[in-house]
Design a protein around this motif. Sequence first.
Motif, PDB file in Angstrom:
ATOM      1  N   TYR A  51      43.810 -14.333   1.916  1.00 25.72           N
ATOM      2  CA  TYR A  51      43.986 -15.130   0.706  1.00 25.72           C
ATOM      3  C   TYR A  51      44.223 -14.211  -0.483  1.00 25.72           C
ATOM      4  N   VAL A  52      45.130 -14.592  -1.363  1.00 21.70           N
ATOM      5  CA  VAL A  52      45.368 -13.868  -2.610  1.00 21.70           C
ATOM      6  C   VAL A  52      44.950 -14.787  -3.750  1.00 21.70           C
ATOM      7  N   SER A  53      43.863 -14.430  -4.408  1.00 21.86           N
ATOM      8  CA  SER A  53      43.276 -15.254  -5.464  1.00 21.86           C
ATOM      9  C   SER A  53      43.892 -14.932  -6.818  1.00 21.86           C
ATOM     10  N   GLY A  54      44.200 -15.974  -7.570  1.00 20.69           N
ATOM     11  CA  GLY A  54      44.673 -15.771  -8.927  1.00 20.69           C
ATOM     12  C   GLY A  54      43.616 -15.123  -9.795  1.00 20.69           C
ATOM     13  N   ALA A  55      42.356 -15.497  -9.575  1.00 19.75           N
ATOM     14  CA  ALA A  55      41.265 -14.886 -10.334  1.00 19.75           C
ATOM     15  C   ALA A  55      41.169 -13.396 -10.049  1.00 19.75           C
ATOM     16  N   VAL A  56      41.412 -13.012  -8.812  1.00 20.31           N
ATOM     17  CA  VAL A  56      41.322 -11.603  -8.435  1.00 20.31           C
ATOM     18  C   VAL A  56      42.498 -10.812  -9.000  1.00 20.31           C
ATOM     19  N   VAL A  57      43.699 -11.379  -8.932  1.00 18.32           N
ATOM     20  CA  VAL A  57      44.847 -10.690  -9.534  1.00 18.32           C
ATOM     21  C   VAL A  57      44.597 -10.485 -11.025  1.00 18.32           C
ATOM     22  N   SER A  58      44.074 -11.512 -11.690  1.00 23.80           N
ATOM     23  CA  SER A  58      43.739 -11.391 -13.105  1.00 23.80           C
ATOM     24  C   SER A  58      42.698 -10.305 -13.331  1.00 23.80           C
ATOM     25  N   ALA A  59      41.611 -10.355 -12.576  1.00 23.77           N
ATOM     26  CA  ALA A  59      40.531  -9.397 -12.772  1.00 23.77           C
ATOM     27  C   ALA A  59      40.994  -7.973 -12.510  1.00 23.77           C
ATOM     28  N   ASP A  60      41.834  -7.789 -11.503  1.00 23.48           N
ATOM     29  CA  ASP A  60      42.319  -6.454 -11.182  1.00 23.48           C
ATOM     30  C   ASP A  60      43.193  -5.900 -12.300  1.00 23.48           C
ATOM     31  N   LEU A  61      43.773  -6.793 -13.098  1.00 25.49           N
ATOM     32  CA  LEU A  61      44.539  -6.399 -14.278  1.00 25.49           C
ATOM     33  C   LEU A  61      43.667  -6.355 -15.528  1.00 25.49           C
ATOM     34  N   ALA A  62      42.336  -6.527 -15.340  1.00 25.45           N
ATOM     35  CA  ALA A  62      41.367  -6.547 -16.446  1.00 25.45           C
ATOM     36  C   ALA A  62      41.635  -7.689 -17.409  1.00 25.45           C
ATOM     37  N   LEU A  63      41.995  -8.848 -16.840  1.00 23.86           N
ATOM     38  CA  LEU A  63      42.255 -10.054 -17.622  1.00 23.86           C
ATOM     39  C   LEU A  63      41.375 -11.192 -17.113  1.00 23.86           C
ATOM     40  N   PRO A  64      40.956 -12.109 -17.981  1.00 26.16           N
ATOM     41  CA  PRO A  64      40.212 -13.284 -17.516  1.00 26.16           C
ATOM     42  C   PRO A  64      41.147 -14.265 -16.803  1.00 26.16           C
ATOM     43  N   ASP A  65      40.541 -15.105 -15.985  1.00 28.05           N
ATOM     44  CA  ASP A  65      41.305 -16.074 -15.198  1.00 28.05           C
ATOM     45  C   ASP A  65      41.559 -17.331 -16.034  1.00 28.05           C
ATOM     46  N   ILE A  66      42.460 -17.203 -17.012  1.00 24.51           N
ATOM     47  CA  ILE A  66      42.769 -18.328 -17.899  1.00 24.51           C
ATOM     48  C   ILE A  66      44.274 -18.522 -18.021  1.00 24.51           C
ATOM     49  N   GLY A  67      44.993 -18.221 -16.945  1.00 23.28           N
ATOM     50  CA  GLY A  67      46.424 -18.463 -16.938  1.00 23.28           C
ATOM     51  C   GLY A  67      47.252 -17.397 -17.627  1.00 23.28           C
ATOM     52  N   LEU A  68      46.746 -16.157 -17.698  1.00 19.24           N
ATOM     53  CA  LEU A  68      47.470 -15.088 -18.386  1.00 19.24           C
ATOM     54  C   LEU A  68      48.422 -14.330 -17.466  1.00 19.24           C
ATOM     55  N   THR A  69      48.186 -14.380 -16.163  1.00 21.82           N
ATOM     56  CA  THR A  69      49.077 -13.672 -15.251  1.00 21.82           C
ATOM     57  C   THR A  69      50.389 -14.422 -15.106  1.00 21.82           C
ATOM     58  N   CYS A 118      51.168 -21.549  -0.395  1.00 23.36           N
ATOM     59  CA  CYS A 118      50.513 -21.411  -1.694  1.00 23.36           C
ATOM     60  C   CYS A 118      49.811 -22.715  -2.029  1.00 23.36           C
ATOM     61  N   HIS A 119      48.931 -22.654  -3.019  1.00 24.75           N
ATOM     62  CA  HIS A 119      48.381 -23.905  -3.526  1.00 24.75           C
ATOM     63  C   HIS A 119      48.637 -24.036  -5.018  1.00 24.75           C
ATOM     64  N   LEU A 120      48.905 -25.268  -5.396  1.00 29.27           N
ATOM     65  CA  LEU A 120      49.144 -25.656  -6.787  1.00 29.27           C
ATOM     66  C   LEU A 120      48.016 -26.583  -7.205  1.00 29.27           C
ATOM     67  N   GLU A 121      47.564 -26.463  -8.446  1.00 30.44           N
ATOM     68  CA  GLU A 121      46.411 -27.244  -8.873  1.00 30.44           C
ATOM     69  C   GLU A 121      46.765 -28.236  -9.965  1.00 30.44           C
ATOM     70  N   ASP A 122      45.849 -29.195 -10.162  1.00 27.68           N
ATOM     71  CA  ASP A 122      46.107 -30.269 -11.119  1.00 27.68           C
ATOM     72  C   ASP A 122      45.398 -30.064 -12.455  1.00 27.68           C
ATOM     73  N   GLN A 123      45.050 -28.829 -12.774  1.00 27.30           N
ATOM     74  CA  GLN A 123      44.538 -28.545 -14.106  1.00 27.30           C
ATOM     75  C   GLN A 123      45.673 -28.532 -15.121  1.00 27.30           C
ATOM     76  N   VAL A 124      45.274 -28.632 -16.387  1.00 31.47           N
ATOM     77  CA  VAL A 124      46.253 -28.450 -17.453  1.00 31.47           C
ATOM     78  C   VAL A 124      46.680 -26.995 -17.482  1.00 31.47           C
ATOM     79  N   ASN A 125      47.813 -26.726 -18.054  1.00 30.17           N
ATOM     80  CA  ASN A 125      48.337 -25.373 -18.164  1.00 30.17           C
ATOM     81  C   ASN A 125      48.222 -24.909 -19.620  1.00 30.17           C
ATOM     82  N   PRO A 126      47.531 -23.782 -19.898  1.00 25.39           N
ATOM     83  CA  PRO A 126      46.939 -22.835 -18.958  1.00 25.39           C
ATOM     84  C   PRO A 126      45.613 -23.335 -18.390  1.00 25.39           C
ATOM     85  N   LYS A 127      45.327 -22.873 -17.167  1.00 26.25           N
ATOM     86  CA  LYS A 127      44.139 -23.329 -16.458  1.00 26.25           C
ATOM     87  C   LYS A 127      42.938 -22.450 -16.764  1.00 26.25           C
TER      88      LYS A 127
END
Length: 325
Positions: A51-69, A118-127
């Motif tokens: 699995y490739v997590s969006g939160a992990v990609v963000s964290a590895d870039l030193a960014l919070p998981d709030i739709g910045l990647t 992949c999975h797509l979510e039903d949150q508002v953008n940015p999530k």
Amino acid sequence: MAGLYSTTFTPRERRQALRDGLNSGTIQRLPGAFSPLVGRAIQDAGFEGVYVSGAVVSADLALPDIGLTTLTEVAGRARQIARSTDLPVLVDADTGFGEPMSAARTVSELEDAGVAGCHLEDQVNPKRCGHLDGKEVVPTELMLRRITAAVNERRDDTFIICARTDAAGVEGIDAAIERAKAYADAGADMIFTEALHTPADFEKFRGAVDVPLLANMTEFGKTELLPADQLQDIGYNAVIYPVTTLRIAMGQVEHALQDIAVTGTQSGWVDRMQHRSRLYELLRYAEYNAFDQQVFTYSAENYQSSFTPYATYASDSTDPTHKNS
């Protein structure tokens, strides 16, 4: 894993393997990988997918998981990880990185990256992280447009499009179930039920939704951590451990750095490190050396006078413990 630089299994073969696994009656376990090397370790440990997590990609870039990647960053990391393993790779595509047209492009890019789905979510953008309070979800009809756009853009019918719903924590579990049914009717191959709390919640979802279901066993969140066997007994088809490897690694990194800062040496941590010989096993060092010797027929003596550093290395290239390695 016959190829040195990439898996010899085609993307379609790995996508079909994930589909077959979801229908096998055995839960598919997909730990998160924050790098290609971790992806290879996941395969070596005997798991069914990565699995490739969006939160992990963000964290590895030193960014919070709030739709910045960006799609480029996520697809690039996913491509690197998919290259390193024979296992199918499932990718967190957030909200599709924009509106429904962007979701369609996301599927196209991820297909080209060689991942299984992949999975797509039903949150508002940015999530935001699915286990934090204050989430918002889009109207059902907008999410249906995201799914429809993604399904219509898909070129390989084995590529898995999973729909994630965060509605349980916003509108309640009954509303989340109704959304899941609508998403499946729109063409989603699997439903990701985010931030359920108890086994009873998982059982209720399984009893109401017919398509394959994915459970998220993330630490420090709202969900009780359930063993894979229990999730399988409930009827779930897949489980992800999205941030586990990153949290383990960073926990050790921080403790070790603190210790080194005080003592001035890493000697107390050597026994807790991955040994160099094990790292070289995962890197398939010996196979690269064998490949090099088959292609380049040189002797150390021929190079000694003109390029001493290379000749020194080449003379002992079959020994992965050589001091210059």
